[in-house]
Design an enzyme around this catalytic site. Structure first.
Site, PDB file in Angstrom:
ATOM      1  N   ASP A 117     -10.934 -64.323  -2.077  1.00 59.08           N
ATOM      2  CA  ASP A 117      -9.546 -64.036  -2.431  1.00 59.08           C
ATOM      3  C   ASP A 117      -8.685 -64.600  -1.305  1.00 59.08           C
ATOM      4  O   ASP A 117      -8.679 -64.072  -0.192  1.00 59.08           O
ATOM      5  CB  ASP A 117      -9.338 -62.528  -2.565  1.00 59.08           C
ATOM      6  N   ARG A 147      11.411 -73.072 -13.086  1.00 64.39           N
ATOM      7  CA  ARG A 147      10.353 -73.119 -12.077  1.00 64.39           C
ATOM      8  C   ARG A 147      10.910 -72.668 -10.729  1.00 64.39           C
ATOM      9  O   ARG A 147      10.526 -73.189  -9.681  1.00 64.39           O
ATOM     10  CB  ARG A 147       9.778 -74.545 -11.962  1.00 64.39           C
ATOM     11  N   TYR A 176       8.193 -71.058  -8.260  1.00 64.08           N
ATOM     12  CA  TYR A 176       7.161 -72.084  -8.053  1.00 64.08           C
ATOM     13  C   TYR A 176       7.709 -73.248  -7.234  1.00 64.08           C
ATOM     14  O   TYR A 176       7.103 -73.667  -6.247  1.00 64.08           O
ATOM     15  CB  TYR A 176       6.662 -72.566  -9.412  1.00 64.08           C
ATOM     16  N   LYS A 202       6.521 -74.353  -3.492  1.00 66.82           N
ATOM     17  CA  LYS A 202       5.867 -75.648  -3.333  1.00 66.82           C
ATOM     18  C   LYS A 202       6.663 -76.570  -2.405  1.00 66.82           C
ATOM     19  O   LYS A 202       6.084 -77.427  -1.729  1.00 66.82           O
ATOM     20  CB  LYS A 202       5.650 -76.300  -4.691  1.00 66.82           C
ATOM     21  N   PRO A 245      -7.002 -75.340 -17.508  1.00 71.74           N
ATOM     22  CA  PRO A 245      -6.878 -74.000 -18.082  1.00 71.74           C
ATOM     23  C   PRO A 245      -5.546 -73.341 -17.723  1.00 71.74           C
ATOM     24  O   PRO A 245      -4.996 -72.573 -18.514  1.00 71.74           O
ATOM     25  CB  PRO A 245      -8.063 -73.250 -17.460  1.00 71.74           C
ATOM     26  N   SER A 246      -5.023 -73.646 -16.532  1.00 75.28           N
ATOM     27  CA  SER A 246      -3.732 -73.100 -16.136  1.00 75.28           C
ATOM     28  C   SER A 246      -2.622 -73.590 -17.060  1.00 75.28           C
ATOM     29  O   SER A 246      -1.752 -72.821 -17.485  1.00 75.28           O
ATOM     30  CB  SER A 246      -3.412 -73.494 -14.685  1.00 75.28           C
ATOM     31  N   ARG A 254      -0.223 -71.408 -19.613  1.00 76.40           N
ATOM     32  CA  ARG A 254       1.245 -71.467 -19.592  1.00 76.40           C
ATOM     33  C   ARG A 254       1.799 -71.826 -20.972  1.00 76.40           C
ATOM     34  O   ARG A 254       2.825 -71.297 -21.394  1.00 76.40           O
ATOM     35  CB  ARG A 254       1.708 -72.477 -18.545  1.00 76.40           C
ATOM     36  N   ARG A 297       7.718 -85.286 -22.193  1.00 77.74           N
ATOM     37  CA  ARG A 297       8.491 -85.572 -20.978  1.00 77.74           C
ATOM     38  C   ARG A 297       7.755 -86.517 -20.024  1.00 77.74           C
ATOM     39  O   ARG A 297       8.295 -86.896 -18.978  1.00 77.74           O
ATOM     40  CB  ARG A 297       8.842 -84.271 -20.253  1.00 77.74           C
TER      41      ARG A 297
END
Length: 249
Positions: free
Chosen positions: A57, A143, A146, A150, A182-183, A187, A209
């Protein structure tokens, strides 16, 4: 076999870019410690040549310290773990904000801080941080958390590179665009549920896009990570590597 003899730690190796990168590193000759919070996801890598798996983790500071104390120096650290929050600042609750910073930024800080002393003693290393083209390079709607975190990863990357450039520590950031994973699938399903739309149409919007008419693949990002991990990139540090199919142009 550009990575023969190198020891590499990969986070979020249970799926997507992390998994593809662990496999690419091993295929190039590295000894890879593939970590993930999900033990079931790591089963996909279990028993593969050159790969050892471990549950980790990255938000657990004590677990990171234990790993750093037990493991010899790593030649490469690939900080791949991350979390994508969907929404504007008005949709970002305190717990969302805290989780985004914890996973996207603080986990990298803790891993670098814990592993760097042995890297320095060993004479150098390459640190690769996962950033994003979304918001940190190109403004993208919904976003907020995020993109903010980032962008912080880019600042961290440049700071590490500047502080340790004379001690053979290289630090670079990868900024992917939309990548099949998979992410991404999760989403798409979540946005379809929130917007009461067909998931196929939400996916089509993601593809529409992209100037190339498709999203990227984890293997394409892994190829860039392998270059940054290798000695071929020995003169590369403090840089942002955008790999988004022209999306941010």
């Amino acid at each position: 076999m550009r990575l023969t003899g190198k020891r590499i730690l990969v986070t979020a190796a249970g799926q997507g870019i992390g998994q593809a990168s662990a496999r690419r590193f091993a295929a190039e000759g590295a000894q890879v410690l593939a970590t993930d919070i999900n033990p079931a996801a790591l089963q996909a890598l279990a028993g593969e040549s050159g790969i050892r798996t471990m549950v980790l983790d990255v938000c657990d500071a004590a677990a990171i310290r234990t790993l750093a104390s037990r493991e010899p120096a790593f030649d490469v650290l690939f900080n791949c773990a991350g979390y994508v929050h969907h929404g504007t600042v008005l949709d970002c609750a305190e717990e969302d904000w805290a989780h985004a910073w914890q996973l996207n930024v603080s986990s990298m800080y803790r891993l670098i801080r814990a592993l760097l002393p042995k890297m320095l003693d060993a004479g150098g290393a390459s640190i690769i941080n996962m950033s994003s083209a979304a918001s940190s390079v190109k403004g993208v709607p919904n976003r907020f958390a995020y993109g903010t975190t980032k962008a912080a990863v880019i600042g961290m990357t440049k700071a590490i590179a500047a502080d340790f450039v004379t001690r053979r520590i290289r630090c670079n950031a990868i900024c992917p665009g939309t990548v099949e994973s998979p992410s991404l699938a999760a989403r798409i399903d979540e946005q379809a549920r929130q917007q009461q739309r067909d998931p196929a149409q939400v996916r089509a919007d993601f593809v529409a896009r992209q100037p190339m008419g498709r999203v990227g693949t984890p293997q394409e990002i892994a190829a860039l990570a392998a270059y940054l991990a290798s000695d071929e990139s020995a003169f590369v540090t403090g840089t942002i590597h955008v790999i988004d199919g022209g999306w941010s142009n």
